[in-house]
Every structure is written in C-alpha cells, then in structure tokens.
Scaffold this motif. Sequence first.
Motif, short mmCIF file in Angstrom:
data_model
loop_
_atom_site.label_atom_id
_atom_site.label_comp_id
_atom_site.label_asym_id
_atom_site.label_seq_id
_atom_site.Cartn_x
_atom_site.Cartn_y
_atom_site.Cartn_z
N GLU A 1 3.66 -20.19 -116.86
CA GLU A 1 2.21 -19.67 -116.27
C GLU A 1 1.92 -20.71 -115.31
OE1 GLU A 1 -0.67 -18.83 -119.11
OE2 GLU A 1 1.09 -17.78 -120.58
N SER A 2 2.25 -20.75 -114.17
CA SER A 2 1.95 -21.65 -113.01
C SER A 2 0.79 -21.38 -112.52
CB SER A 2 2.99 -21.73 -111.94
OG SER A 2 3.20 -20.44 -111.18
N THR A 3 -0.07 -22.29 -112.05
CA THR A 3 -1.49 -22.16 -111.40
C THR A 3 -1.28 -22.91 -110.03
OG1 THR A 3 -2.28 -24.11 -112.11
CG2 THR A 3 -2.65 -21.78 -113.43
N PRO B 1 -4.25 -18.56 -111.42
CA PRO B 1 -2.90 -18.27 -111.60
C PRO B 1 -2.14 -18.02 -110.46
CG PRO B 1 -4.19 -17.13 -113.12
CD PRO B 1 -5.06 -17.82 -112.02
N THR B 2 -0.99 -18.49 -110.06
CA THR B 2 -0.31 -18.27 -108.96
C THR B 2 -0.16 -16.77 -108.67
OG1 THR B 2 1.08 -20.43 -109.37
CG2 THR B 2 1.95 -18.69 -107.77
N THR B 3 -0.01 -15.94 -109.95
CA THR B 3 0.08 -14.67 -109.81
C THR B 3 -1.16 -13.89 -108.77
OG1 THR B 3 -0.71 -14.30 -112.00
CG2 THR B 3 1.69 -14.40 -111.75
N ALA B 4 -2.19 -14.29 -108.99
CA ALA B 4 -3.44 -14.00 -108.43
C ALA B 4 -3.09 -13.80 -106.88
CB ALA B 4 -4.64 -14.99 -108.39
N ALA C 1 -0.25 -13.00 -105.28
CA ALA C 1 0.20 -11.49 -105.22
C ALA C 1 -0.48 -10.32 -105.56
CB ALA C 1 1.62 -11.39 -106.06
N GLU C 2 -1.42 -10.50 -106.44
CA GLU C 2 -2.33 -9.42 -106.74
C GLU C 2 -3.36 -9.34 -105.62
OE1 GLU C 2 -4.27 -9.17 -110.64
OE2 GLU C 2 -3.35 -11.08 -111.34
N ASP D 1 -1.68 -7.38 -103.01
CA ASP D 1 -1.58 -5.97 -103.09
C ASP D 1 -2.69 -5.21 -102.80
OD1 ASP D 1 0.94 -6.52 -104.27
OD2 ASP D 1 0.30 -6.58 -106.40
N ARG E 1 -9.32 -14.61 -112.70
CA ARG E 1 -8.00 -14.68 -113.70
C ARG E 1 -8.08 -16.10 -114.18
NH1 ARG E 1 -7.99 -9.90 -113.27
NH2 ARG E 1 -6.55 -8.40 -112.26
N SER F 1 -5.46 -18.63 -116.57
CA SER F 1 -4.11 -19.19 -117.40
C SER F 1 -4.41 -19.85 -118.70
CB SER F 1 -3.23 -19.81 -116.39
OG SER F 1 -3.93 -21.27 -116.21
#
Length: 404
Positions: free
Chosen positions: A56-58, A123-126, A128-129, A132, A196, A198
Amino acid sequence: MHIDIHVLHSVPYSNMNRDGLGSPKETIYGGKVRTRISSQSWKRAVREEVEKQLGESTVRTRAIATGVAEVLVGRGWEADSARKAGRAVLFSADATAKRAEGSSGGVAPDNGTDLSKVLFWVPTTALAELADLCEQHRDAIETTSLPDADGTDENGSAGDSVEAVKKPAKGRAKGKGAAKPEIVLPSAQVDTILRRRSATINLLGRMLAEMPGHNVDGATLFAHAFTTHETSVDFDFFTAVDDLKPSTGSGHLDTAQYASGVFYRYSSVNIVDLTTNIGDSDDALTVIDTYLRAFCSAMPSGKQRTTGAMTPPDLVHLALRRAPLSLAGAFEKPVLAGDDGGYAEPSRARIAHYTDRVHKFLGKEALLWHGHASVDDGYVALGERHDSLHDLITAAMNETGDRT
C-alpha cells in the motif's frame, strides 16, 4: 491498550540524519552531548518498509497536479490538457479548503506553478482515481486556460490564477483579474479522493489543517533516537582523484562528518486508536505486526552508500501495557564503556536494571505482558526471553490478539 517497542541499536561510523551544516544531529541529555536521529528520519524508513510489506504505497507531495498530469499523459492526453486537469484538481480541492479570515488561505497553486500550498499525503492510488475523474470531465477541462509566467491566462486576465482569489476586489482595475478560477471538477468528489487513507496514514496520522476532514489522529508515538552514551563528531577529510589528470593529485577534496554509537529507540502503538482508525481489529493486528518488524529492521538512508551502516538491533523489548512508558530515563546518566571497551553490553544491562527499578517503583498493574530478544543471555527484568526477533514479535501479537 498499548504495545511499547524498546530497541537498543548499535550503529557504526555513519551519518544517517544530518543537520543543515551536514553534521550528525545532536542533543544534550544528562548534561552530555549525544548523537540523535530524528523521529521524522527513522519514521520515514519504517513507513516505507511497512508500505512495501503491505503493498500500500503512499505519496507525500505538493505536486498532486503534476502526478495527475503524468497519469493522464500516460493515457494519451496532450501535455497541456493534462496540466490543465492537474490544476483543475487543486482548484476544486481549494473550493473546500478552510480560509482564515482576512487572508487567502486555501491550497491552490501560486501563480504560474502547479505546486499546492500544502503538502498532501495520500495513497498512490488516489492519483489514478483523480485521473479517472478528470477523464469524465475532459471537455470542460480542455476549455480552461493555463496561466502565463506572470500568472495571467492567455486572454490577459487572471483566469485560473490564484491571485484572483488572493487580492480583494477593491483597488483592482475593473474587469482586470476579477475572475475567480473556474471549478470544472466536482469539489466533493475531489475532496473524497484526497481524504483516502492507507494503513500508514491510519497508523502515523495526517495533519492538514487547511482541508476539513483530512486530519487523522495517529495511533503511534515515535521518539527521536539518541545514543545511550556521550558522543563526539568525527571529521573525515577525503579526496577524489581526477582519472584523466592523476598527476594533479585531486580533482575534489572536502570534509565530511560522522558519528557512531548505541541508540535507544522507542515507539508505542495505541491498539484501540488504530483499530478505530482502520475499522477492523484483524486488519489492525496485521498492521501492528508489520510495524513491529519494520521498526526493528528499517534504517534511514542517509549516507548509507558511503558507510553501509545496515546493522540489526542488539536488544528488542516489547511490552503490552495499559498506558505507554518510555525507558529513556535509563540513559539520563551516560553509559560508560566496559573494561574491554564497547557501549552495547553495558547499555543492555542498564536498561534491564532500570526497567526492574521502574516496575518496583510504579508497580506492574499497568503491565499486561512483556518479553525480549537479545544477542546475549536473557534479562529477567525484561520479561520472557525469546531466541529470535521473529519469535518475540509472534508472541507479542498472540498476546495482543488474545486481549482484543
């Protein structure tokens, strides 16, 4: 309920955390100078190891806009459109930011830059969100303007420049710089993504006063590490030979500063707070297990390529308690080297003796369980002895699980 982590860590010639002048950081304790490694430095190393193990990278950054733009360029967007999208994210976030009365406040970028005024941690996934979300509003994004170097847009007005918000209307030329940044992304959705969390955000906490609802009260105490004994800085004069002109003697020369010592390190995890932050006790236990192992193994990266100070702990003591308790007082009086030299063994003996005294002084009502692992024979005052660090942490987690 808390789980305390006490570590004695012998670190050789190194400079893993330096001050503004390049010297190893120091503190005075017990009237003597000690080498210090800041909690921020060691915490970052531990955080990165926890994230690596959990997958879970940030990112902690002011460059959210750039990060989103890079994602979109990778998806085929033109660079200018991608940059507009990244800036649109910040202006939408700014719409929900707190603004102090009488000042601009907010988080939007300064004129001509894509850097936010605050440091986000997400979070790194933010990224990409957010990309989107930009995809869903691409047409609106592409009709916005980018600022010139002076902060005005291509039409000569302030456009999406923050100065349009910062300066009061009074005193500005009519029609000049009066327009506020256009909000083309739904602010609520942007805010939700930037909030978000993590595992490490839940564990260590996040402070972002400018954004309502973004703060996270950390479940962890993390102390600055300091040497158990008096130390002094060692100066290293070094040279680098110019391979094409070896006869000149040196192409570069300078002086570097280093230190060595046995460090006392301490951290404590509030198990109830972490469980509340995460929302699931089993997940919280997994994070704690990973954190304990990372705390004992991760090392700051400063000057590691020139010193290789990748050493393991000498002793780890874990205690499950009703309230946290640091044992730093054991080293208020600096440890003296043994007859044959060395501070590690006397430091281990000192912390065991001090722990025994503290337990007699305070009582053991707040102590639910404790144990230790060490490179030498066991210390009765530190609870159950385990042959390996793995066994110690496993036993601690079993005890914690039985009580939660």
